[in-house]
Design an enzyme around this catalytic site. Structure first.
Site, PDB file in Angstrom:
ATOM      1  N   GLU A   1     -17.170   1.146 -35.523  1.00 39.77           N
ATOM      2  CA  GLU A   1     -16.793   2.433 -34.957  1.00 39.77           C
ATOM      3  C   GLU A   1     -15.502   2.942 -35.600  1.00 39.77           C
ATOM      4  OE1 GLU A   1     -15.687   2.656 -30.805  1.00 39.77           O
ATOM      5  OE2 GLU A   1     -16.495   4.657 -30.621  1.00 39.77           O
TER       6      GLU A   1
ATOM      7  N   HIS B   1     -18.940   0.021 -21.128  1.00 39.34           N
ATOM      8  CA  HIS B   1     -19.520   0.744 -22.269  1.00 39.34           C
ATOM      9  C   HIS B   1     -20.997   0.410 -22.498  1.00 39.34           C
ATOM     10  CE1 HIS B   1     -16.306   3.012 -24.099  1.00 39.34           C
ATOM     11  NE2 HIS B   1     -15.544   1.977 -24.362  1.00 39.34           N
TER      12      HIS B   1
ATOM     13  N   GLU C   1     -14.455   6.875 -23.874  1.00 37.31           N
ATOM     14  CA  GLU C   1     -13.300   6.012 -23.621  1.00 37.31           C
ATOM     15  C   GLU C   1     -12.657   6.306 -22.265  1.00 37.31           C
ATOM     16  OE1 GLU C   1     -13.046   3.540 -25.088  1.00 37.31           O
ATOM     17  OE2 GLU C   1     -13.962   3.856 -27.045  1.00 37.31           O
TER      18      GLU C   1
ATOM     19  N   MET D   1     -14.326  -4.190 -29.062  1.00 32.08           N
ATOM     20  CA  MET D   1     -15.346  -3.231 -29.510  1.00 32.08           C
ATOM     21  C   MET D   1     -16.661  -3.522 -28.813  1.00 32.08           C
ATOM     22  SD  MET D   1     -16.271  -0.670 -31.293  1.00 32.08           S
ATOM     23  CE  MET D   1     -17.947  -0.052 -31.144  1.00 32.08           C
ATOM     24  N   GLU D   2     -17.245  -2.453 -28.258  1.00 25.38           N
ATOM     25  CA  GLU D   2     -18.382  -2.585 -27.344  1.00 25.38           C
ATOM     26  C   GLU D   2     -19.735  -2.705 -28.039  1.00 25.38           C
ATOM     27  OE1 GLU D   2     -16.378   0.130 -27.679  1.00 25.38           O
ATOM     28  OE2 GLU D   2     -17.476   2.010 -27.521  1.00 25.38           O
TER      29      GLU D   2
ATOM     30  N   GLY E   1      -8.363  -3.352 -29.608  1.00 23.61           N
ATOM     31  CA  GLY E   1      -8.313  -4.339 -28.539  1.00 23.61           C
ATOM     32  C   GLY E   1      -9.643  -5.071 -28.454  1.00 23.61           C
TER      33      GLY E   1
ATOM     34  N   HIS F   1     -13.767  -3.085 -19.243  1.00 24.04           N
ATOM     35  CA  HIS F   1     -13.884  -1.841 -20.019  1.00 24.04           C
ATOM     36  C   HIS F   1     -15.074  -1.917 -20.979  1.00 24.04           C
ATOM     37  CE1 HIS F   1     -11.946   1.581 -22.355  1.00 24.04           C
ATOM     38  NE2 HIS F   1     -12.742   1.070 -23.281  1.00 24.04           N
ATOM     39  N   GLU F   2     -15.138  -3.000 -21.743  1.00 22.74           N
ATOM     40  CA  GLU F   2     -16.203  -3.116 -22.752  1.00 22.74           C
ATOM     41  C   GLU F   2     -17.568  -3.224 -22.083  1.00 22.74           C
ATOM     42  OE1 GLU F   2     -15.326  -2.426 -25.697  1.00 22.74           O
ATOM     43  OE2 GLU F   2     -13.192  -2.545 -25.186  1.00 22.74           O
TER      44      GLU F   2
HETATM   45 ZN   LIG Z   1     -13.591   1.685 -25.081  1.00 21.43          ZN
END
Ligand SMILES: [Zn+2]
Length: 857
Positions: free
Chosen positions: A133, A306, A325, A268-269, A266, A302-303
């Protein structure tokens, strides 16, 4: 053909990729074969797709009529496009395009790249891994590298003997070959190219945890699997919490969480194969501080959010990254708040929102969503306005609509658009449909216009007026006409029926859209922005403000946070005398919320730099008088049954007393405790240990500096490593800080370099020398640091407000622009100017408030 050189023509579009990748780790090269099933919508002789830094060896098509055609290839490096020209037109219908190619495994932390580490035997080991990404899948395989071209992926990897291979799907077949094996992975769901991942290297994988049928594992460097238990616990929670919230099952077959020694972001999903920097995944549950655990809980949640929001439903183009995001940030806080209610994660989110409000008050802010032409334009979108402002305005909307109604809109949106692509407005329309509220018009005013309002509240007969005007540190003529549709909640300070439970009192809702709104109100003290989630500042008339200040405990923690934050911002903007802010901080003796304290102490740190040298002892003494009794009440050691936020407050107060407070007794005890901890004679509470390291650095000698490097090299956890690493920039001796700067070009991993340099520039004593170093090493530093963190490099310049820096730094950056961080640089320079004006204006008044006294004995 299309007029836009960054958008592919849609005459031929992919539906499926068969990828076979054979990496050679020793040579840093790989060979690939991509068999791409495409739909030819009209007969064409030319197929255009993306490729960059690849050598294409052969191109072959079998078209719908069954013919095999050999294509001639040409690469356009500047637009990263590959054109395959066939001797005659491909027939309309389904075709298979097969490309063979090779490329380098780079060290740029994007595309297919190498990450290295030294193993227990002292040998360097290599991992080949991916980060795609926004637009770097094209560096690993030729593809339609735009998020709207979703397809399924069947990936095979050649894995050398003894190594581990991972990808989005589970391994479904292994075939032994000379020196290793081919591993074939399960076909993915229909998804965008930027979510593809493949990894080959000496990693170990934990036994799967069964989360309602989803196997969840952690992969990491050997020896670190003992640090995986917390990530597995929070991952299992997030999978269950989110599947329930969205009312849609997890969209992939398995989930691997992969920790990599070198990682630019940090995390990546990638669907089913999420990659992380080590500090964001691996942690020692029993010996980490609460903020360190919270960071892992945040990033993992968070991931995983996603996987639905981003992976299952995806933005059509990169202008929509912000929503991806912002929403994952919003869900992360909600999931962690559910995971550990005692962390009170929504209150601590005030800090992140506060950081966004600083940037968003600048002339150089930007609308949350803006037009993105080239994928590189999207690089500037990975910032505080996307994640923190975006998350905060979603929280504002949720609070205004009510959590259940808001969630109903989210469920409708995800269900309607699964496996497809969307525009931002599709989300607002779904929430609008579910709630009957004018969500699109409300949100457009927050998303397509930069900045936010200040609401001025004035008493009038039988009520108050609320006037909105754009808040800025330095006013601008256009501010007068700017308007927001501001969802406002207000309430009495103490509800007549529940005088001791302030936030339990029902608030009144109204939508402000005019410049001035009149609100009927009786004589009770009024709290505007009740609950605290409006993304705006409140400026009360003096009488109204004094009634709140007289009864601070009747405000909730986020409301108290806002009171301190708004007063500080208005002092910086010269809308309020600085003395009012200092007086307000003086009232915090009864405050016990660490977020409120951290905000106030951070601002006091600014004053510490601004006061003349001979006034600094008086400021330190004032701080000791304020924070000392609270720390004394909490004590050095945790009490049985104490909550984790108290531990955090203890750490914050201790750090401040031992640094800005210049408390000699605390400095001495901190050093003794740190020595004892290193000698293994004691094991301080984790939150305390982070403070001890900060205090030792603040008063640190060369011997301490050497010791810090020893600790970094021998660190038992990623958290211990960065705890010492980032403090290398905080020593008071400029010579030591310059050694740290040199190390960013050698011993310090490139993923951490920008943060260390940014911190060194903020060093009060050594910041100027650090800047001179950066000027001399500019080209080599920028070449070494990953492009996505170039903006972070300069974070500390906002604190360099001496006349030379104010002249030199803008001139240097004008002559040496950073293309990937144009906006961030403009924002940092504006903040530098604002801080310099503040320092010039307030130095005199601060000297009067904190008069120079006789030297301390
Ligand atoms: Zn994110």
């Amino acid at each position: 053909m299309t007029a836009d050189p960054f958008r592919l023509p849609d005459t031929v579009v992919p539906t499926h990729y068969d990828l076979a990748i054979a990496p050679d780790l020793a040579a840093s090269r790989f060979e690939g074969t991509a068999g791409i099933t495409v739909t030819v919508r009209e007969p064409v002789e030319e197929v255009v797709l993306n490729a960059a830094e690849l050598e294409i060896h052969t191109a072959l098509a079998r078209d719908a009529s069954g013919r095999e055609l050999v294509g001639a290839v040409s690469l356009d490096g500047s637009h990263e496009r590959l054109t395959v020209r066939f001797p005659s037109a491909l027939a309309a219908g389904e075709a298979v395009l097969t490309l063979t190619y090779s490329g380098a495994i780079n060290d740029q932390l994007h595309g297919f790249y190498r990450s290295t580490f030294v193993d227990a035997d002292g040998h360097e080991q290599v991992i080949a891994t991916t980060q795609f990404e926004p637009a770097d899948a094209r560096r690993a395989f030729p593809c339609w590298d735009e998020p709207a071209y979703k397809a399924t992926f069947a990936i095979s990897l050649l894995v050398p003997a003894g190594l581990c291979g991972l990808s989005n799907g589970a391994a479904v077949e292994e075939r032994a070959v000379d020196g290793g094996r081919w591993v074939r992975f399960e076909r993915t769901m229909k998804m965008s190219t930027y979510l593809v991942a493949f990894i080959v290297g000496p990693l170990v994988v934990t036994d799967p945890v069964d989360v309602d049928g989803v196997p969840l594992r952690v992969a990491c460097v050997a020896g670190r699997e003992r640090l995986s238990a917390f990530a597995l616990e929070v991952g299992a929670h997030a999978l269950r919490y989110l599947a329930d919230y969205f009312d849609i099952p997890y969209p992939a077959g398995k989930l691997d969480l992969v920790a990599l020694p070198d990682f630019a972001f940090g995390a990546m999903e990638n669907l089913g194969c999420v990659t992380f920097r080590e500090t964001a995944l691996l942690v020692d549950r029993d010996h980490a501080s609460r903020p360190e655990l919270e960071r892992v809980a945040d990033v993992v949640s968070h991931e995983i959010a996603h996987m639905w929001f981003g992976d299952l439903v995806t933005m059509r183009w990169w202008n929509g990254i912000w929503l991806n995001e912002a929403f994952a940030t919003f869900m992360e806080v909600g999931a962690v708040n559910d995971f550990r209610p005692e962390w009170d994660r929504w209150t601590s989110f005030s800090t992140e929102r506060g950081v966004a409000m600083v940037t968003d008050a600048l002339a150089a802010t930007r609308p949350v969503e803006y037009e993105v032409v080239s994928p590189a334009d999207a690089d500037g979108m990975f910032d505080v306005l996307t994640y923190q402002k975006g998350g905060a305005v979603l929280r504002m909307l949720e609070t205004y609509l009510g959590a259940d109604r808001f969630r109903a809109g989210i469920r409708l949106y995800l269900d309607r658009h699964r496996y497809a692509n969307t525009e931002t407005t599709d989300l607002w329309d779904a929430i609008e449909e579910a709630t009957g509220e004018p969500v699109r018009s409300i949100m457009d005013s927050w998303i397509f216009q930069g900045g936010y309002p200040m609401l001025s509240v004035e008493p009038v007969d039988g009520g108050v007026t609320v006037t909105q005007q754009r808040f800025r540190y330095q006013s601008h003529p256009t501010d007068v006409s700017a308007r927001w549709q501001a969802p406002l909640l207000y309430r009495p300070l103490r509800a007549p029926d529940a005088p001791d439970a302030p936030e339990a009192a029902g608030a009144t809702r109204t939508l402000l859209s005019e410049a001035v709104t009149r609100v009927a109100w009786d004589d009770a003290p009024i709290v505007v922005n009740a609950g605290g989630w409006g993304f705006f500042r409140t400026r009360y008339a003096p009488d109204l403000l004094h009634r709140l200040l007289a009864d601070l405990p009747a405000l909730g923690p986020v409301e108290r946070y806002n009171l301190v934050s708004d007063t500080w911002a208005m002092a910086l903007a010269a809308l309020t005398p600085l003395a009012d802010f200092v007086d307000l901080v003086g009232l915090l003796g009864a405050e016990r919320d660490p977020s409120v304290w951290d905000l106030a102490l951070d601002a006091v740190g600014v004053l510490y730099r601004v006061v003349p040298d001979d006034s600094r002892p008086a400021l330190s003494a004032w701080l000791r008088d304020l924070a000392g009794p609270v720390f004394a009440e909490l004590g050095w050691q945790p009490r049985p049954g104490e909550d984790e936020r108290t531990a955090q407050l203890r750490g914050s107060l201790l750090t401040t007393l031992g640094t800005l407070g210049d408390d000699r007794g605390i400095q001495k005890t901190a050093r003794t405790l740190h020595d004892a901890a290193l000698a293994g004679r004691s094991a301080p509470a984790p939150d305390l240990l982070a403070s001890l390291v900060s205090i030792v650095a603040w008063t640190g000698t060369e011997a301490d500096y050497e010791l810090f490097w020893e600790r970094i090299r021998a660190a038992a956890t990623p958290q211990e490593e960065v705890r010492y690493l980032f403090r290398l920039a905080a020593f008071p001796d400029p010579a030591l800080v310059l050694r740290t700067m040199d190390a960013t070009n050698s011993d310090i991993r490139t993923q951490n370099g920008a943060f260390v340099i940014g911190a060194a520039l903020a060093n009060r004593v050594a910041g100027r020398q650090a800047w001179r170093w950066l000027v001399e090493h500019w080209d080599q530093t920028l070449a070494r640091i990953p492009v996505n963190s170039h903006g972070r490099l300069l974070d500390g310049i906002v604190r360099l407000t001496d006349p030379d820096s104010v002249q030199e730094i803008p001139a240097f950056l004008a002559a040496h622009p950073i293309p990937s961080a144009t906006k961030q640089v403009a924002q940092l320079l504006e903040r530098q100017r604002i801080n310099a004006a503040f320092a010039a204006r307030e130095r005199g008044p601060l000297a009067e408030r904190f008069p120079a006294g006789p030297p301390e004995s």
